[in-house]
Design an enzyme around this catalytic site. Structure first.
Site, PDB file in Angstrom:
ATOM      1  N   ARG A  38       0.814  -1.226   0.000  1.00 52.11           N
ATOM      2  CA  ARG A  38       0.000   0.000   0.000  1.00 52.11           C
ATOM      3  C   ARG A  38       0.838   1.262   0.000  1.00 52.11           C
ATOM      4  O   ARG A  38       0.528   2.207   0.727  1.00 52.11           O
ATOM      5  CB  ARG A  38      -0.919   0.057   1.234  1.00 52.11           C
ATOM      6  CG  ARG A  38      -2.177  -0.743   1.182  1.00 52.11           C
ATOM      7  CD  ARG A  38      -3.248  -0.127   0.294  1.00 52.11           C
ATOM      8  NE  ARG A  38      -4.252  -1.134   0.006  1.00 52.11           N
ATOM      9  CZ  ARG A  38      -5.339  -1.348   0.733  1.00 52.11           C
ATOM     10  NH1 ARG A  38      -5.603  -0.566   1.745  1.00 52.11           N
ATOM     11  NH2 ARG A  38      -6.161  -2.311   0.425  1.00 52.11           N
ATOM     12  N   ARG A  42      -4.007   6.515   1.026  1.00 53.84           N
ATOM     13  CA  ARG A  42      -4.511   7.749   1.635  1.00 53.84           C
ATOM     14  C   ARG A  42      -3.554   8.464   2.558  1.00 53.84           C
ATOM     15  O   ARG A  42      -3.772   9.615   2.907  1.00 53.84           O
ATOM     16  CB  ARG A  42      -5.809   7.440   2.396  1.00 53.84           C
ATOM     17  CG  ARG A  42      -6.991   7.249   1.479  1.00 53.84           C
ATOM     18  CD  ARG A  42      -8.151   6.610   2.202  1.00 53.84           C
ATOM     19  NE  ARG A  42      -7.767   5.280   2.651  1.00 53.84           N
ATOM     20  CZ  ARG A  42      -8.600   4.416   3.215  1.00 53.84           C
ATOM     21  NH1 ARG A  42      -9.841   4.752   3.432  1.00 53.84           N
ATOM     22  NH2 ARG A  42      -8.177   3.220   3.587  1.00 53.84           N
ATOM     23  N   ARG A  51      -7.871  11.583  -5.230  1.00 50.04           N
ATOM     24  CA  ARG A  51      -9.120  10.987  -4.724  1.00 50.04           C
ATOM     25  C   ARG A  51     -10.240  12.003  -4.528  1.00 50.04           C
ATOM     26  O   ARG A  51     -11.417  11.646  -4.482  1.00 50.04           O
ATOM     27  CB  ARG A  51      -8.849  10.258  -3.402  1.00 50.04           C
ATOM     28  CG  ARG A  51      -8.415   8.827  -3.562  1.00 50.04           C
ATOM     29  CD  ARG A  51      -9.530   7.894  -4.051  1.00 50.04           C
ATOM     30  NE  ARG A  51     -10.250   7.287  -2.945  1.00 50.04           N
ATOM     31  CZ  ARG A  51     -11.540   7.418  -2.742  1.00 50.04           C
ATOM     32  NH1 ARG A  51     -12.278   8.172  -3.536  1.00 50.04           N
ATOM     33  NH2 ARG A  51     -12.113   6.802  -1.725  1.00 50.04           N
ATOM     34  N   ASP A  87      -7.030  -2.754  -7.528  1.00 51.82           N
ATOM     35  CA  ASP A  87      -7.554  -3.333  -6.294  1.00 51.82           C
ATOM     36  C   ASP A  87      -7.785  -4.823  -6.470  1.00 51.82           C
ATOM     37  O   ASP A  87      -8.092  -5.293  -7.570  1.00 51.82           O
ATOM     38  CB  ASP A  87      -8.847  -2.660  -5.834  1.00 51.82           C
ATOM     39  CG  ASP A  87      -9.151  -3.051  -4.394  1.00 51.82           C
ATOM     40  OD1 ASP A  87      -8.539  -2.468  -3.488  1.00 51.82           O
ATOM     41  OD2 ASP A  87      -9.951  -3.997  -4.179  1.00 51.82           O
ATOM     42  N   TYR A 163     -14.247 -12.833  -0.150  1.00 53.93           N
ATOM     43  CA  TYR A 163     -15.001 -11.598  -0.445  1.00 53.93           C
ATOM     44  C   TYR A 163     -16.270 -11.897  -1.228  1.00 53.93           C
ATOM     45  O   TYR A 163     -17.322 -11.291  -1.013  1.00 53.93           O
ATOM     46  CB  TYR A 163     -14.136 -10.615  -1.244  1.00 53.93           C
ATOM     47  CG  TYR A 163     -13.191  -9.825  -0.373  1.00 53.93           C
ATOM     48  CD1 TYR A 163     -13.669  -8.792   0.436  1.00 53.93           C
ATOM     49  CD2 TYR A 163     -11.841 -10.111  -0.332  1.00 53.93           C
ATOM     50  CE1 TYR A 163     -12.815  -8.069   1.256  1.00 53.93           C
ATOM     51  CE2 TYR A 163     -10.968  -9.386   0.481  1.00 53.93           C
ATOM     52  CZ  TYR A 163     -11.469  -8.378   1.269  1.00 53.93           C
ATOM     53  OH  TYR A 163     -10.631  -7.666   2.080  1.00 53.93           O
TER      54      TYR A 163
HETATM   55  O1  CP3 Z   1       0.044   0.846  -3.466  1.00 57.42           O
HETATM   56  C1  CP3 Z   1      -0.555  -0.244  -3.477  1.00 57.42           C
HETATM   57  O2  CP3 Z   1      -0.456  -1.081  -2.572  1.00 57.42           O
HETATM   58  C2  CP3 Z   1      -1.371  -0.592  -4.688  1.00 57.42           C
HETATM   59  C3  CP3 Z   1      -2.762  -0.551  -4.583  1.00 57.42           C
HETATM   60  C4  CP3 Z   1      -3.613  -1.540  -3.820  1.00 57.42           C
HETATM   61  C5  CP3 Z   1      -4.917  -1.205  -3.411  1.00 57.42           C
HETATM   62  N1  CP3 Z   1      -5.508  -2.324  -2.922  1.00 57.42           N
HETATM   63  C6  CP3 Z   1      -5.550   0.110  -3.543  1.00 57.42           C
HETATM   64  C7  CP3 Z   1      -6.541   0.479  -2.519  1.00 57.42           C
HETATM   65  C8  CP3 Z   1      -3.399  -2.882  -3.491  1.00 57.42           C
HETATM   66  C9  CP3 Z   1      -2.151  -3.744  -3.649  1.00 57.42           C
HETATM   67  C10 CP3 Z   1      -4.619  -3.360  -2.918  1.00 57.42           C
HETATM   68  C11 CP3 Z   1      -4.826  -4.761  -2.508  1.00 57.42           C
HETATM   69  C12 CP3 Z   1      -5.996  -5.081  -1.697  1.00 57.42           C
HETATM   70  N2  CP3 Z   1      -7.262  -4.595  -1.804  1.00 57.42           N
HETATM   71  C13 CP3 Z   1      -6.013  -6.089  -0.719  1.00 57.42           C
HETATM   72  C14 CP3 Z   1      -4.856  -6.977  -0.374  1.00 57.42           C
HETATM   73  C15 CP3 Z   1      -3.875  -6.301   0.444  1.00 57.42           C
HETATM   74  C16 CP3 Z   1      -4.168  -6.345   1.901  1.00 57.42           C
HETATM   75  O3  CP3 Z   1      -4.419  -5.281   2.455  1.00 57.42           O
HETATM   76  O4  CP3 Z   1      -4.109  -7.439   2.459  1.00 57.42           O
HETATM   77  C17 CP3 Z   1      -7.296  -6.146  -0.184  1.00 57.42           C
HETATM   78  C18 CP3 Z   1      -7.759  -7.054   0.926  1.00 57.42           C
HETATM   79  C19 CP3 Z   1      -8.078  -5.201  -0.878  1.00 57.42           C
HETATM   80  C20 CP3 Z   1      -9.527  -4.927  -0.713  1.00 57.42           C
HETATM   81  C21 CP3 Z   1      -9.761  -3.568  -0.231  1.00 57.42           C
HETATM   82  N3  CP3 Z   1      -9.503  -2.443  -0.976  1.00 57.42           N
HETATM   83  C22 CP3 Z   1     -10.283  -3.179   1.001  1.00 57.42           C
HETATM   84  C23 CP3 Z   1     -10.664  -4.124   2.116  1.00 57.42           C
HETATM   85  C24 CP3 Z   1     -10.356  -1.777   0.984  1.00 57.42           C
HETATM   86  C25 CP3 Z   1     -10.971  -0.883   2.001  1.00 57.42           C
HETATM   87  C26 CP3 Z   1     -10.143  -0.712   3.177  1.00 57.42           C
HETATM   88  C27 CP3 Z   1      -9.993   0.731   3.509  1.00 57.42           C
HETATM   89  O5  CP3 Z   1      -8.921   1.014   4.033  1.00 57.42           O
HETATM   90  O6  CP3 Z   1     -10.895   1.521   3.239  1.00 57.42           O
HETATM   91  C28 CP3 Z   1      -9.821  -1.340  -0.239  1.00 57.42           C
HETATM   92  C29 CP3 Z   1      -9.684   0.072  -0.663  1.00 57.42           C
HETATM   93  C30 CP3 Z   1      -8.368   0.462  -1.239  1.00 57.42           C
HETATM   94  N4  CP3 Z   1      -7.691  -0.188  -2.217  1.00 57.42           N
HETATM   95  C31 CP3 Z   1      -7.650   1.625  -0.892  1.00 57.42           C
HETATM   96  C32 CP3 Z   1      -6.494   1.644  -1.692  1.00 57.42           C
HETATM   97  C33 CP3 Z   1      -5.405   2.684  -1.733  1.00 57.42           C
HETATM   98  C34 CP3 Z   1      -8.112   2.617   0.164  1.00 57.42           C
HETATM   99  C35 CP3 Z   1      -8.111   4.008  -0.269  1.00 57.42           C
HETATM  100  C36 CP3 Z   1      -9.263   4.578  -1.028  1.00 57.42           C
HETATM  101  O7  CP3 Z   1     -10.440   4.334  -0.743  1.00 57.42           O
HETATM  102  O8  CP3 Z   1      -8.920   5.357  -1.907  1.00 57.42           O
END
Ligand code: CP3
Length: 355
Positions: A38, A42, A51, A87, A163
């Protein structure tokens, strides 16, 4: 043919890559490579700006934006690899399961998979819809050329199935495990479809220029070792091997996996991603020296004063002992509110570390 592969990462198959890819293959490197789970998110002002004008899914689907966010984060931090901004859940839509991110609630799948009938209805022929991720990777790869390596990624079958079945995040995975135990045929059919779609998805990422693939089995630590073996391992292994056949190393990552590491390594993944709950050397012993490891700083340590942060970073580097095949990273993703300067400080510490 796949079974003939004794060691992960038969080197002659892998054609590209810099310091990060070399470490994935346990080849000698001038210093430990570093990047962060990540790293675009944010906690970073530049990301929050983007965003303000676009939803998460819009950013993912516009290659120009996804590439910009990926590149900005990697350059600002000075890391050795850029993970494509996308994502985990994007393939769900292409399988006929629309979802959205609801503010404060995380992802919501509107019609979760609960029955054999639901599994049968899932599509496996619409993978081309994910081409936008390939276009974004092309832009990132063209930007960085040989300077740093580009990582593609996908979810592992178990974690994505969770999921699809829960309809979002979960604490106890009751619905997932219920289906897994009570209808092994439907469960097997679901994982089968996921392996098909994810293999195609990884192929399009590799063809676009991804030099390694990270497979996120983030929630696999919810399984006992027996259940991992019985219900998740084979599908993960098939995906790992299929991606390796494309000529790139595979990183296989999960959280709370201390009891699963040896079995996870048996997928043949080149690199095992570690969380922070065990010392790196202890976890590496469980994984086995035939694999590289990636990790394993607690992401919340980034909130500590720099002196404490430095103690923990050096502890990890010392535990790795300069052996070929360590990639410095966090044990899970950077969280919102993390001070960017501390992330940059960690990069400096890793770059300057001399045994
Ligand atoms: O820089 C990076 O890591 C690349 C981008 C990336 C995102 N999601 C963008 C994102 C990566 C590698 C992921 C993987 C991801 N997505 C995982 C596996 C990694 C882990 O954390 O174990 C999972 C489980 C997800 C599913 C997911 N996406 C969830 C559960 C959430 C919500 C959680 C939250 O914090 O709100 C997301 C949203 C998400 N994906 C964000 C980002 C940067 C949050 C920011 C936003 O809403 O803009």
């Amino acid at each position: 043919m796949e079974e003939a592969r004794q060691e992960p990462g038969a080197p002659e198959n892998f054609l590209h890559g810099g310091r990060f890819v070399r470490a994935c293959l346990r080849r000698p490197v001038d210093r430990t490579p570093v990047w962060f789970l990540r790293q675009a998110g944010r906690y970073m002002q530049e990301y929050r700006e983007v965003r303000k004008h676009h939803t998460l899914v819009e950013i993912c689907k516009q290659p120009e934006l996804a590439a910009e966010v990926t590149i900005t984060a990697a350059e600002k931090l000075g890391v050795d690899a850029a993970i494509i901004f996308a994502d985990l859940l994007l393939p769900l839509e292409a399988m006929g399961l629309p979802f959205e991110f609801q503010a404060g609630e995380g992802p919501v799948v509107h019609h979760p998979v609960r029955t054999a009938e639901d599994v049968r209805a899932l599509r496996t022929d619409r993978g081309a819809e994910l081409e936008y991720v390939g276009r974004a990777i092309e832009k990132v790869a063209a930007h960085f050329r040989d300077r740093i390596d580009v990582i593609g990624f996908c979810g592992a079958p178990f974690t994505l199935a969770s999921y699809m079945i829960e309809g979002g995040g979960s604490r106890n995975y009751v619905e997932t495990k219920r289906l897994m135990y009570r209808d092994p045929t439907a469960w097997g059919g679901l994982l089968e479809k996921l392996v098909t779609v994810l293999t195609g998805y990884c192929r399009l990422q590799v063809q676009a220029g991804a030099e390694a693939i990270q497979i996120f089995d983030s929630w696999v630590g919810s399984l006992s070792l027996s259940d991992y073996r019985e219900y998740a391992f084979e599908a993960a292994k098939r995906l790992v091997r299929a991606v390796q056949e494309m000529g790139v190393p595979v990183i296989y990552f999960g959280v709370e996996t201390a009891g699963l590491l040896e079995q996870m390594a048996a997928t043949g993944a080149d690199v095992i991603g570690l969380d922070w709950r065990q010392p790196l050397d202890v976890a590496w012993r469980a994984v086995g020296q035939g694999h590289a490891v990636q990790g394993n700083l607690d992401p919340i340590t980034l909130f500590a004063p720099v002196e404490i942060l430095e103690l923990r970073v050096r502890e990890i580097l010392r535990a790795a002992g300069g052996r070929a095949g360590h990639i410095f990273n966090l044990g899970h993703g950077i969280v919102p509110g993390t001070p960017v300067e501390h992330v940059q400080a960690v990069v400096r510490m890793v770059k300057e570390y001399r045994g």
